[in-house]
Design an enzyme around this catalytic site. Structure first.
Site, PDB file in Angstrom:
ATOM      1  N   PHE A 135       0.856  -1.190   0.000  1.00  0.00           N
ATOM      2  CA  PHE A 135       0.000   0.000   0.000  1.00  0.00           C
ATOM      3  C   PHE A 135       0.889   1.236   0.000  1.00  0.00           C
ATOM      4  CE2 PHE A 135      -2.277   3.491   2.019  1.00  0.00           C
ATOM      5  CZ  PHE A 135      -3.420   3.538   1.248  1.00  0.00           C
ATOM      6  N   ASP A 236       9.452   2.303   1.645  1.00  0.00           N
ATOM      7  CA  ASP A 236       8.278   3.040   2.110  1.00  0.00           C
ATOM      8  C   ASP A 236       8.125   2.768   3.604  1.00  0.00           C
ATOM      9  OD1 ASP A 236       5.796   3.997   2.803  1.00  0.00           O
ATOM     10  OD2 ASP A 236       4.832   3.421   0.933  1.00  0.00           O
ATOM     11  N   LYS A 265       3.097   9.631   8.789  1.00  0.00           N
ATOM     12  CA  LYS A 265       2.390   9.116   9.957  1.00  0.00           C
ATOM     13  C   LYS A 265       2.989   9.624  11.269  1.00  0.00           C
ATOM     14  CE  LYS A 265       0.038   5.182   7.827  1.00  0.00           C
ATOM     15  NZ  LYS A 265      -1.348   5.613   8.008  1.00  0.00           N
TER      16      LYS A 265
END
Length: 422
Positions: A135, A236, A265
């Site tokens: 993702f 990532d 995040k």
């Protein structure tokens, strides 16, 4: 009187899915209270955003201090020292014994987009290789890279071209490291010349895909393939970063360094901030003005991120993540003796997951995983599911969670799993 849910349904696009119908009123560390005064233990942390807990005092103090100075100038118009200092800190902390540079943007998807732009500018190539189950965001390039159709790609039309997918190695699902590497070799033979590939992008631990850690041998092989063909390696770390896996960055678990790394995040403890850090010469490939964004590196997010890095070091959150993760996995292992639906317990540090299958068919059971989630929610524990099959419960509690609250959460989790069986 119209309920908040009715108001939400009338005012907000249904495309904004909601895991719960809890409307937050306040939050502190690992606890959330809703508008009705109900208390919940938060094992979602805003999807790994508040590793340092809701409203950590040092993060809030840093943001308040910045509020009294200025809130926005756009760094590309009137720059500020804190942006420069945070880049210096990330350059020093990111894995890899080489000179690095950093840019700041606002979201994880934006960081991924910019990493692809930088890789293409640096190599003069176009193609990108990603992995099934990965993702990487909801923008068009993010969707193209993401290896899951529903709900992320369905209905949105053609994706950007020159994006190719290879299977991610998951022994539990019958895909070995050797098979993944063989598929990548076949991809280079049948679909895309490796001489056209700018980068391979990979999550060191798949997030939405099911919390599957990339095997060390696989990561080493990707680095070797990249070096052989002049392909950049992008890690990532949007979900894995900032102490979640027991290291500041998950790539520290591997004996290789990425050329580029995306993060977001928990970088700013709940404030919007994302970054790309990478080899200095690669980061310098785009010309002046080619990178940036109006809100990129917002002063409040930058101030929060400095505090987050301080808290991780001062409170030894990497060590804390390993301790909490071990306790969680031990408790799940004990439960497993009475719950044959549990087929795997995994994850480094405090980035943990439990996977469920149907005992009759031995196929992934999204129904069982969701049942556990709903029962836990009724008991006051917020959980998230994930995985291509939706049969994984992932655990993302703040690493700062108090011991007594953590113990309470484990009791609720055990009761919820056992009740789902009955």
């Amino acid at each position: 009187m119209t309920s908040l849910t009715d108001r939400k349904n009338a005012a907000i696009s249904r495309g904004v899915g909601m895991t719960t119908q809890i409307y937050a009123d306040r939050a502190e560390n690992a606890e959330i209270w809703d508008k009705e005064g109900n208390r919940y233990i938060d094992f979602a942390a805003g999807i790994a955003v508040v590793n340092t807990g809701h409203r950590h005092p040092k993060v809030i103090a840093a943001v308040k201090e910045q509020l009294d100075r200025f809130t926005h100038t756009c760094h590309q118009v009137v720059p500020y020292e804190n942006y420069v200092h945070l880049a210096e800190r990330l350059n020093a902390l990111a894995p890899g014994n080489f000179a690095k540079k950093t840019i700041f943007v606002t979201t994880g998807a934006e960081a991924v987009e910019n990493a692809v732009k930088i890789a293409r500018a640096a190599t003069g190539r176009q193609a990108i290789v990603a992995f099934g189950g990965g993702f990487h965001g909801r923008t068009f390039m993010g969707m193209a890279l993401t290896g899951k159709v529903v709900p992320y790609k369905v209905g949105f039309g053609a994706m950007p071209g020159d994006v190719f997918h290879a299977p991610f190695p998951i022994e539990l699902h019958g895909v070995s490291v050797e098979q993944s590497l063989a598929a990548l070799k076949k991809l280079f033979a049948a679909d895309v010349d490796p001489g056209r590939v700018a980068a391979i992008i990979i999550e060191p631990v798949q997030g939405e895909g099911g919390f599957y850690p990339a095997p060390a041998a696989f990561m080493k092989a990707l680095r070797e393939i990249g070096d052989q063909h002049g392909i950049l390696l992008i890690a990532d770390e949007v979900q894995t970063g900032f102490a979640r896996t027991g290291k500041l960055f998950a790539m520290e678990h591997h004996d290789v360094a990425p050329d580029l790394m995306t993060m977001a995040k928990s970088l700013a403890g709940g404030f919007p901030l994302a970054a790309v850090t990478g080899r200095a010469e690669i980061m310098d490939a785009p010309g002046p003005g080619g990178l940036g964004g109006t809100y990129g590196g917002n002063p409040l997010g930058i101030a929060a991120a400095h505090a987050v890095l301080d808290v991780i070091e001062e409170e030894k959150l990497c060590e804390r993540a390993n301790q909490l993760g071990n306790r969680l996995k031990q408790r799940l292992a004990a439960i497993r003796e009475n719950v044959p639906e549990i087929v795997d317990i995994r994850g480094p540090g405090f980035m943990n997951a439990v996977e469920f299958n149907d005992v009759k068919t031995n196929l992934p059971s999204a129904e069982f995983a969701n049942k556990v989630r709903l029962i836990a929610l009724e008991k006051g524990l917020i959980l998230l599911t994930c995985g291509v099959h939706g049969n994984v419960v992932r655990f993302l509690a703040p690493i700062t969670i108090q011991d007594e609250v953590f113990a309470e959460a484990l009791d609720i989790l055990e009761a919820s799993i056992l009740e789902a069986r009955g």
